[in-house]
Design a protein around this motif. Structure first.
Motif, PDB file in Angstrom:
ATOM      1  N   CYS A 142      39.335  46.434  37.700  1.00 12.30           N
ATOM      2  CA  CYS A 142      40.528  45.712  37.277  1.00 12.30           C
ATOM      3  C   CYS A 142      41.749  46.386  37.908  1.00 12.30           C
ATOM      4  N   PRO A 143      42.912  45.732  37.938  1.00 14.14           N
ATOM      5  CA  PRO A 143      44.046  46.246  38.719  1.00 14.14           C
ATOM      6  C   PRO A 143      44.434  47.683  38.368  1.00 14.14           C
ATOM      7  N   ASN A 201      51.767  49.531  36.015  1.00 17.24           N
ATOM      8  CA  ASN A 201      52.100  48.675  34.872  1.00 17.24           C
ATOM      9  C   ASN A 201      53.014  49.481  33.952  1.00 17.24           C
ATOM     10  N   GLY A 204      46.216  46.593  33.311  1.00 18.32           N
ATOM     11  CA  GLY A 204      46.626  46.483  34.705  1.00 18.32           C
ATOM     12  C   GLY A 204      47.130  45.129  35.158  1.00 18.32           C
ATOM     13  N   TYR A 205      47.172  44.117  34.301  1.00 13.71           N
ATOM     14  CA  TYR A 205      47.505  42.771  34.747  1.00 13.71           C
ATOM     15  C   TYR A 205      48.983  42.412  34.594  1.00 13.71           C
ATOM     16  N   MET A 214      51.835  43.807  36.341  1.00 18.10           N
ATOM     17  CA  MET A 214      52.291  44.737  37.371  1.00 18.10           C
ATOM     18  C   MET A 214      53.812  44.812  37.424  1.00 18.10           C
ATOM     19  N   MET A 222      39.379  44.082  45.390  1.00 12.40           N
ATOM     20  CA  MET A 222      40.644  44.342  44.698  1.00 12.40           C
ATOM     21  C   MET A 222      41.012  43.170  43.806  1.00 12.40           C
ATOM     22  N   ASP A 223      41.364  43.465  42.577  1.00  9.91           N
ATOM     23  CA  ASP A 223      41.823  42.480  41.604  1.00  9.91           C
ATOM     24  C   ASP A 223      43.322  42.280  41.816  1.00  9.91           C
ATOM     25  N   GLN A 224      43.737  41.082  42.228  1.00  9.52           N
ATOM     26  CA  GLN A 224      45.139  40.811  42.507  1.00  9.52           C
ATOM     27  C   GLN A 224      45.673  39.728  41.581  1.00  9.52           C
ATOM     28  N   SER A 251      49.179  40.851  49.764  1.00 11.05           N
ATOM     29  CA  SER A 251      47.715  40.787  49.792  1.00 11.05           C
ATOM     30  C   SER A 251      47.172  41.322  51.110  1.00 11.05           C
ATOM     31  N   TRP A 297      47.348  45.135  51.385  1.00  7.45           N
ATOM     32  CA  TRP A 297      46.296  45.860  50.674  1.00  7.45           C
ATOM     33  C   TRP A 297      44.940  45.718  51.376  1.00  7.45           C
ATOM     34  N   ASP A 314      43.351  36.676  40.032  1.00  5.16           N
ATOM     35  CA  ASP A 314      43.461  36.407  38.598  1.00  5.16           C
ATOM     36  C   ASP A 314      44.128  35.040  38.352  1.00  5.16           C
TER      37      ASP A 314
END
Length: 616
Positions: A204-205, A209, A218-219, A221, A253-255, A344, A347, A359
């Protein structure tokens, strides 16, 4: 006389140079950077690369009153094609063109202010570490291990608290507090993950945060270019990616393109009047926003496909804030759109990613999401992106997959979506008690719905994740049902994802579905834990059995061509038995679910097309 001649020569050369007309094809003398200067508060992306298919990049520049400055670059192959002022005087957006002749290196961007003073920012163009075609994404040959980093392993207690951040301290007794897990904790346990048989890791991100509460997940940001120091450093994030690659494993990677955290640094000085959705309403009601936000969002994701959807319903879905402390980003603003796309790509290039999980996919502007995915896949043709579509309707899931022939002509450029429909079918089928066949038909017909997908094996399937109740809880602690479900998941024509701790029967019995409890600490990840799942110390017999069971299947799956590429055949449930087969030239895999209490003998005549007679 000699000195005079030298002066005349210098004057002549200067005159010739100053009178000469320059063209775009002529070389520009690059400024030599003798001193690194960082006078500007923010320049994002913080660096870029040469050699992209798209040779332009847009820089966000943030500094007091920078809007009235005149920027200049003297570097061969790099030019400023346009300068954009924002509504706020504290921003500039610079469009740079990076030609094929540009070389990697550092150069200065000079900002001349109205008072003739100058600010200087050193910027870097890097060489790409590998060709675009070598960024290989995940596919159905992979098995993905999903981790909530704060709850997996705390390898560095020194970063548990970071001064200056809004949420301080750790409290492992509080399911919604920070517990201290970090990136290093994942890296140090790659042996365990690899040995189990997983080929990819999706954390997860882990970006910053800086929120007053709930910052562990982490969601929300507050900085899209910074690793949260409580999770570690950018160097540690890169090390995780490098160590995975050295094992022929991938980092996903969770974006989040839909929203940011309410404490994001730009929320105190938004660049444009339409940088976020419902911005005017927000600015008018900052003190009472928690109430107001409920009026802006309906969460009706079907408005993306519904031919009868009202404009009002669609606006409230697309523009409404996900929750009151997550501002909804307005991707109709072209500068915001560029910002998210470039972030994106930054990264992908910085970490050498093996995939992106996006997400809340349907909540963003769908035209933007088409462009976002298209920009990434254009640069990295062998890459993979999976979008979260939390729907139990295969039609909605399939709508988002690249190549789908939708009636509105929408094509997402998205390779994969998440299969919430099959997750529910599997759980419901195995829990059905009234009629065995009736229950199993839910799986059978669920898989039969694959005609709705352009590429079923590119869909990501799962039984639980960071948002859904643990599968062991869903089966009320039934070990056999859990084994049935996991083995079926790993046989399907899908990309399987398994949540950390599923292999040791982690549960949320005390409060099923509670997010904080679903994301329980992994035993053994903290010094002093009496149970250690990494070593097996203190695990129950059932936990050890499940761990061994999953390890055996995952490691077989790694090399099974039938599971990766084989033809899929299944037989309608009869007498409480459902049979699924995967077949290729020299390998046939058969999965049998038997819901009877007693063993049952199968007549192979029914399965003659599988050519099982005489085989073991």
């Amino acid at each position: 006389m000699k000195a005079l001649n030298q002066i005349l020569i210098v004057l002549l050369v200067t005159t010739v140079f100053s009178c000469k007309k320059t063209t775009s094809e002529e070389k520009v003398v690059s400024e030599t950077v003798t001193e690194i200067r960082n006078d500007i508060q923010r320049v994002e992306p913080p660096n870029w690369w040469i050699g992209f298919k798209n040779q332009s990049v847009q820089l966000l520049v943030k500094h007091p009153n920078i809007g009235n400055a005149t920027p200049k670059i003297s570097y061969q192959g790099v030019s400023i094609t346009k300068v954009h002022k924002a509504d706020s005087p504290n921003y500039l957006f610079l469009d740079l063109e990076i030609s094929k002749t540009a070389e990697a290196g550092q150069f200065n961007i000079r900002f001349k202010l109205e008072d003739d003073s100058e600010l200087v920012q050193t910027y870097e163009l890097k060489s790409r570490e590998k060709p675009a075609k070598d960024y290989i994404g995940f596919d159905s040959s992979d098995a993905i291990y999903l981790i909530t980093p704060d709850r997996f392993a705390n390898a560095n207690p020194k970063n548990d608290e970071v001064k200056g951040l809004l949420q301080q301290g750790i409290d492992r007794a509080d399911d919604y507090a920070r517990h201290g897990g970090d990136i290093q904790g994942i890296t140090e346990h790659l042996d365990y993950i690899d040995d189990l048989g997983f080929t990819a890791v999706w954390p997860c991100p882990v970006l910053t945060n800086d929120m007053p509460s709930g910052s562990y997940h982490g969601y929300a940001m507050t900085d899209f270019y910074e690793v949260d120091p409580r999770f570690g450093t950018l160097e540690e994030y890169r090390k995780l990616a490098d160590d995975l690659r050295s094992r022929d494993m991938k980092l996903i990677m969770d974006q989040v393109a839909n929203h940011c955290g309410l404490q994001h640094w730009w929320m105190t000085d938004l660049p444009f009047k339409d940088w976020i959705n419902y911005q005017e309403l927000y600015e008018e009601n900052i003190d009472n926003w928690d109430w107001k936000v409920t009026k802006t969002s309906n969460h009706r994701r079907t408005t993306n496909q519904d031919p009868y959807a009202s404009k009002k319903d669609h606006q409230e879905m697309a523009d409404g804030w996900f929750v009151s402390d997550m501002p909804d980003l307005n991707q109709r603003n072209p500068f915001m759109a560029n910002y998210i796309i470039q972030n994106s790509i930054w990264w992908v290039e910085t970490l050498g990613l093996g995939g992106i999980r996006q997400d809340t996919y349907p909540y963003s502007e769908k035209e933007f999401m088409r462009n976002w995915a298209g920009a990434i896949m254009s640069e990295y043709p062998n890459f993979s992106i999976v979008g979260e579509e939390w729907s139990y309707n295969p039609l909605l899931i399939g709508y988002w997959q690249d190549g789908q022939k939708n009636k509105d002509q929408y094509d997402s450029n998205l390779k994969s979506t998440m299969d919430f429909a099959m997750q529910k079918n599997i759980v419901d089928a195995l829990n059905e008690a009234e009629s065995w066949d009736k229950g199993l038909v839910k799986i059978y017909e669920g898989l039969a719905n694959d005609f709705a997908y352009t590429a079923p094996k590119d869909i990501m399937a799962f039984l639980d994740n960071h948002d859904k109740s643990r599968v062991y809880t869903e089966f009320d602690g039934d070990l056999i049902k859990t084994k049935m479900a996991l083995s079926y998941l790993l046989m399907m024509p899908r990309i399987p994802q398994i949540y950390y701790g599923t292999e040791i029967l982690m549960d949320d019995f005390d409060n099923p579905g509670d997010h904080g409890l679903i994301r329980t600490d992994f035993p053994g990840g903290w010094e002093g834990d009496t149970v250690n799942a990494f070593t097996g110390e203190g695990l129950s017999d059932a936990q050890k059995e499940m761990q061994s069971f999953l390890k055996k299947i995952l490691n077989y799956r790694k090399t099974s061509d039938a599971i990766h590429n084989g033809k899929t055949v299944h037989f309608a449930p009869q007498d409480g038995v459902y049979v699924l087969a995967r077949m290729i030239e020299n390998e046939t895999m058969v999965h049998i679910i038997n819901k009877n209490e007693d063993p049952l003998e199968l007549d192979l005549e029914r399965f003659e097309e599988l050519e099982l007679k005489g085989k073991r």
